[in-house]
Design a protein around this motif. Structure first.
Motif, mmCIF file in Angstrom:
data_model
loop_
_atom_site.group_PDB
_atom_site.id
_atom_site.type_symbol
_atom_site.label_atom_id
_atom_site.label_comp_id
_atom_site.label_asym_id
_atom_site.label_seq_id
_atom_site.Cartn_x
_atom_site.Cartn_y
_atom_site.Cartn_z
ATOM 1 N N LEU A 1 0.737 -1.207 -0.078
ATOM 2 C CA LEU A 1 0.031 -0.012 0.019
ATOM 3 C C LEU A 1 1.051 1.203 0.088
ATOM 4 C CD1 LEU A 1 -2.637 -1.334 2.684
ATOM 5 C CD2 LEU A 1 -2.701 -1.221 0.100
ATOM 6 N N VAL A 2 0.624 2.209 -1.158
ATOM 7 C CA VAL A 2 1.841 3.074 -1.183
ATOM 8 C C VAL A 2 1.023 4.398 -0.767
ATOM 9 C CG1 VAL A 2 3.290 4.259 -2.760
ATOM 10 C CG2 VAL A 2 2.781 1.798 -3.080
ATOM 11 N N PRO A 3 1.668 5.089 0.164
ATOM 12 C CA PRO A 3 0.972 6.170 0.825
ATOM 13 C C PRO A 3 0.826 7.381 -0.309
ATOM 14 C CG PRO A 3 2.946 5.617 2.329
ATOM 15 C CD PRO A 3 2.906 4.613 1.190
ATOM 16 N N ALA A 4 1.968 7.598 -1.281
ATOM 17 C CA ALA A 4 1.775 8.547 -2.316
ATOM 18 C C ALA A 4 0.399 8.256 -3.109
ATOM 19 C CB ALA A 4 3.080 8.708 -3.075
ATOM 20 N N LYS A 5 0.278 7.145 -3.421
ATOM 21 C CA LYS A 5 -0.993 6.657 -4.162
ATOM 22 C C LYS A 5 -2.325 7.098 -3.518
ATOM 23 C CE LYS A 5 -0.321 3.621 -7.491
ATOM 24 N NZ LYS A 5 -0.342 4.361 -8.681
ATOM 25 N N VAL A 6 -2.162 6.509 -2.137
ATOM 26 C CA VAL A 6 -3.469 6.933 -1.525
ATOM 27 C C VAL A 6 -3.705 8.478 -1.337
ATOM 28 C CG1 VAL A 6 -4.431 6.760 0.732
ATOM 29 C CG2 VAL A 6 -3.315 4.858 0.001
ATOM 30 N N LEU A 7 -2.637 9.253 -1.162
ATOM 31 C CA LEU A 7 -2.873 10.661 -0.964
ATOM 32 C C LEU A 7 -3.347 11.416 -2.318
ATOM 33 C CD1 LEU A 7 0.328 11.533 0.994
ATOM 34 C CD2 LEU A 7 -1.967 12.118 1.682
ATOM 35 N N ILE A 8 -2.818 10.838 -3.549
ATOM 36 C CA ILE A 8 -3.248 11.365 -4.951
ATOM 37 C C ILE A 8 -4.884 11.084 -5.023
ATOM 38 C CG2 ILE A 8 -3.196 10.883 -7.288
ATOM 39 C CD1 ILE A 8 -0.120 10.171 -6.957
ATOM 40 N N LEU A 9 -5.057 9.892 -4.643
ATOM 41 C CA LEU A 9 -6.557 9.540 -4.582
ATOM 42 C C LEU A 9 -7.191 10.402 -3.717
ATOM 43 C CD1 LEU A 9 -8.958 7.551 -5.590
ATOM 44 C CD2 LEU A 9 -8.127 6.047 -3.663
ATOM 45 N N PHE A 10 -6.910 10.515 -2.534
ATOM 46 C CA PHE A 10 -7.520 11.553 -1.449
ATOM 47 C C PHE A 10 -7.613 12.710 -1.984
ATOM 48 C CE2 PHE A 10 -7.254 13.515 2.693
ATOM 49 C CZ PHE A 10 -8.558 13.056 3.003
ATOM 50 N N ARG A 11 -6.595 13.192 -2.560
ATOM 51 C CA ARG A 11 -6.589 14.847 -2.855
ATOM 52 C C ARG A 11 -7.696 14.913 -4.085
ATOM 53 N NH1 ARG A 11 -3.485 19.583 -3.494
ATOM 54 N NH2 ARG A 11 -1.701 18.694 -2.368
ATOM 55 N N GLU A 12 -7.861 14.275 -4.809
ATOM 56 C CA GLU A 12 -8.948 14.061 -5.916
ATOM 57 C C GLU A 12 -10.299 14.183 -5.224
ATOM 58 O OE1 GLU A 12 -8.217 10.900 -8.679
ATOM 59 O OE2 GLU A 12 -6.349 11.816 -9.703
ATOM 60 N N LEU A 13 -10.626 13.363 -4.344
ATOM 61 C CA LEU A 13 -11.916 13.108 -3.670
ATOM 62 C C LEU A 13 -12.127 14.501 -2.885
ATOM 63 C CD1 LEU A 13 -11.276 9.534 -2.367
ATOM 64 C CD2 LEU A 13 -13.164 10.376 -3.687
ATOM 65 N N VAL A 14 -10.979 15.102 -2.155
ATOM 66 C CA VAL A 14 -11.087 16.317 -1.368
ATOM 67 C C VAL A 14 -11.624 17.356 -2.137
ATOM 68 C CG1 VAL A 14 -10.020 18.194 -0.091
ATOM 69 C CG2 VAL A 14 -9.564 15.818 0.617
ATOM 70 N N GLU A 15 -10.843 17.550 -3.394
ATOM 71 C CA GLU A 15 -11.449 18.524 -4.525
ATOM 72 C C GLU A 15 -12.638 18.621 -4.997
ATOM 73 O OE1 GLU A 15 -8.092 18.113 -7.166
ATOM 74 O OE2 GLU A 15 -6.832 19.389 -6.156
ATOM 75 N N LYS A 16 -13.237 17.295 -5.345
ATOM 76 C CA LYS A 16 -14.541 17.135 -5.674
ATOM 77 C C LYS A 16 -15.392 17.391 -4.684
ATOM 78 C CE LYS A 16 -13.220 13.778 -9.142
ATOM 79 N NZ LYS A 16 -13.138 12.199 -9.857
ATOM 80 N N SER A 17 -15.264 16.999 -3.401
ATOM 81 C CA SER A 17 -16.183 16.841 -2.241
ATOM 82 C C SER A 17 -16.489 18.386 -1.994
ATOM 83 C CB SER A 17 -15.790 15.969 -1.154
ATOM 84 O OG SER A 17 -15.630 14.829 -1.621
ATOM 85 N N ILE A 18 -15.383 19.255 -2.116
ATOM 86 C CA ILE A 18 -15.577 20.555 -1.658
ATOM 87 C C ILE A 18 -16.627 21.169 -2.357
ATOM 88 C CG2 ILE A 18 -14.509 23.002 -1.703
ATOM 89 C CD1 ILE A 18 -11.860 21.592 -0.767
ATOM 90 N N ILE A 19 -16.553 20.909 -3.685
ATOM 91 C CA ILE A 19 -17.408 21.390 -4.650
ATOM 92 C C ILE A 19 -18.964 20.995 -4.339
ATOM 93 C CG2 ILE A 19 -18.115 21.593 -7.145
ATOM 94 C CD1 ILE A 19 -15.115 21.354 -7.706
ATOM 95 N N SER A 20 -18.955 19.613 -4.337
ATOM 96 C CA SER A 20 -20.335 19.047 -4.010
ATOM 97 C C SER A 20 -20.866 19.570 -2.900
ATOM 98 C CB SER A 20 -20.022 17.481 -4.030
ATOM 99 O OG SER A 20 -19.273 16.999 -3.334
#
Length: 387
Positions: free
Chosen positions: A161-180
């Motif tokens: 489980l690679v932290p950087a990949k988890v963070l990339i996925l998480f950042r995208e979700l944060v950006e989308k969820s701020i809008i929604s």
């Protein structure tokens, strides 16, 4: 040198420390409400993430373990407010952990092998460096139960489980969820040179910078890297040691390849009941923290945070375990400041649980030297700033 009086201390606490407590408590409440809304939306969009309200005893990963839940609930029910997901590093700088879902039954991994991949999965000719003492690799097979999503290539490379990949996925979700969630006026994603996710949150009083950190909560074991307590130590009590070690630890996604060990529950228990013997440890800590924020190391992103000060307190409590060492505030306080001055001057502060880890290894040395000089001035003439 005229030493400060009890009256000086009480005036300082009433005019500064208590005011700070009220402001920070209000900021924590407002930020918690906003980030709860945001992470609840993220959890709705992606099953691997939970809302921050699910941290600690509310984590869905342990809902089928009633004995563990009952034990945790009893131990974490104390006098001090405990937000299991929130660390206040400074009045305008928070760290909030976001619990991950679907990773249970953790066990330590003894097998060591070299890794030859980049964060994007490309092959390397030389191996990736080993983790530092406070970090570790994390393989999905270390969990007896795991959601299928943790085996997918958006977060997993060769079983890691690679932290950087988890963070990339998480950042995208944060950006989308701020809008929604219609939070664009309150939450802004900040630019970062690394993969960490930082947001600016607008509160009624000020702006707070928050690092959002995906976390694997591991309630069932104590890590081998944390060889604690050390031999022949009288603080904390053996009963409290057993309590602390039964609370487990967390693994935080804060770097590219390696997960960072975190002991927030253990640290909370250490701070809880600190002065049941009638001492002044917490009073010393609160005044030191206020002086740090007012005079020694002010600013929105200080080189020394409340976490560093808490670590200094733990080491000092261990070195001076007797009740009589904490009866006289001026003496105890100056002893604590002297320990802080030594750590800052030497650019060296050991992690309390994991030996050979210097919490100041990557700190700005110029900022540390400036703070050390201010501490030296105070120790020569210890007076409180009431301006």
């Amino acid at each position: 040198m005229k030493p400060f009086t009890d009256e000086d201390v009480e005036i300082y606490i009433q005019s500064k420390v208590e005011q700070r407590h009220d402001l920070v408590s209000k900021a924590v409440e407002e930020v918690q409400k906003i980030i709860q809304q945001l992470t609840a939306e993220i959890s709705y969009k992606a099953v691997r993430f939970q809302a921050i309200s699910n941290s600690g005893i509310h984590n869905e990963n342990i809902k089928d373990q009633p004995a563990l839940l009952a034990k945790w609930s009893a131990m974490l029910r104390g006098k001090r407010p405990f937000h299991p997901s929130i660390q206040v590093l400074a009045p305008s700088q928070f760290l909030i952990t976001v619990p991950l879902r679907g990773l249970t039954g953790y066990r330590e991994c003894q097998v060591r092998h070299w890794r030859y991949y980049t964060m994007h999965g490309a092959k390397l000719l030389s191996s990736v460096r080993d983790p530092e003492e406070l970090h570790q690799w994390l393989e999905v097979e270390q969990f007896s139960k795991s959601l299928q999503q943790w085996h997918e290539t958006d977060v997993n490379i060769e079983g890691d489980l690679v932290p950087a990949k988890v963070l990339i996925l998480f950042r995208e979700l944060v950006e989308k969820s701020i809008i929604s969630c219609n939070l664009s006026s309150k939450v802004t994603v900040l630019e970062s040179f690394s993969s960490v996710v930082r947001v600016a949150v607008e509160t009624s009083e000020s702006q707070v910078e928050v690092e959002l950190v995906p976390a694997v909560e591991i309630p069932t074991c104590w890590p081998e890297k944390a060889r604690w307590p050390r031999c022949l130590r009288r603080w904390p009590s053996q009963e409290k040691v057993q309590c602390i070690k039964s609370l487990g630890f967390d693994l935080l996604a804060r770097s590219n390849y390696h997960w960072q060990l975190c002991f927030s529950r253990a640290e909370h228990i250490l701070m809880e009941g600190l002065d049941d013997d009638g001492g002044c440890r917490m009073k010393c800590f609160r005044v030191m923290r206020q002086m740090k924020e007012d005079v020694w190391c002010a600013g929105n992103k200080p080189v020394i945070t409340a976490y560093h000060l808490q670590t200094v307190l733990f080491w000092t409590c261990e070195k001076y375990p007797r009740t009589k060492d904490w009866r006289c505030f001026p003496q105890a306080f100056l002893r604590l400041v002297q320990k802080l001055h030594k750590c800052v001057s030497q650019h060296f502060l050991k992690h309390y649980f994991v030996k050979n880890t210097n919490l100041l290894k990557y700190a700005n040395t110029s900022d540390l030297d400036l703070m050390a000089s201010k501490l030296a001035v105070f120790l020569e003439n210890p007076v409180f700033c009431l301006d």
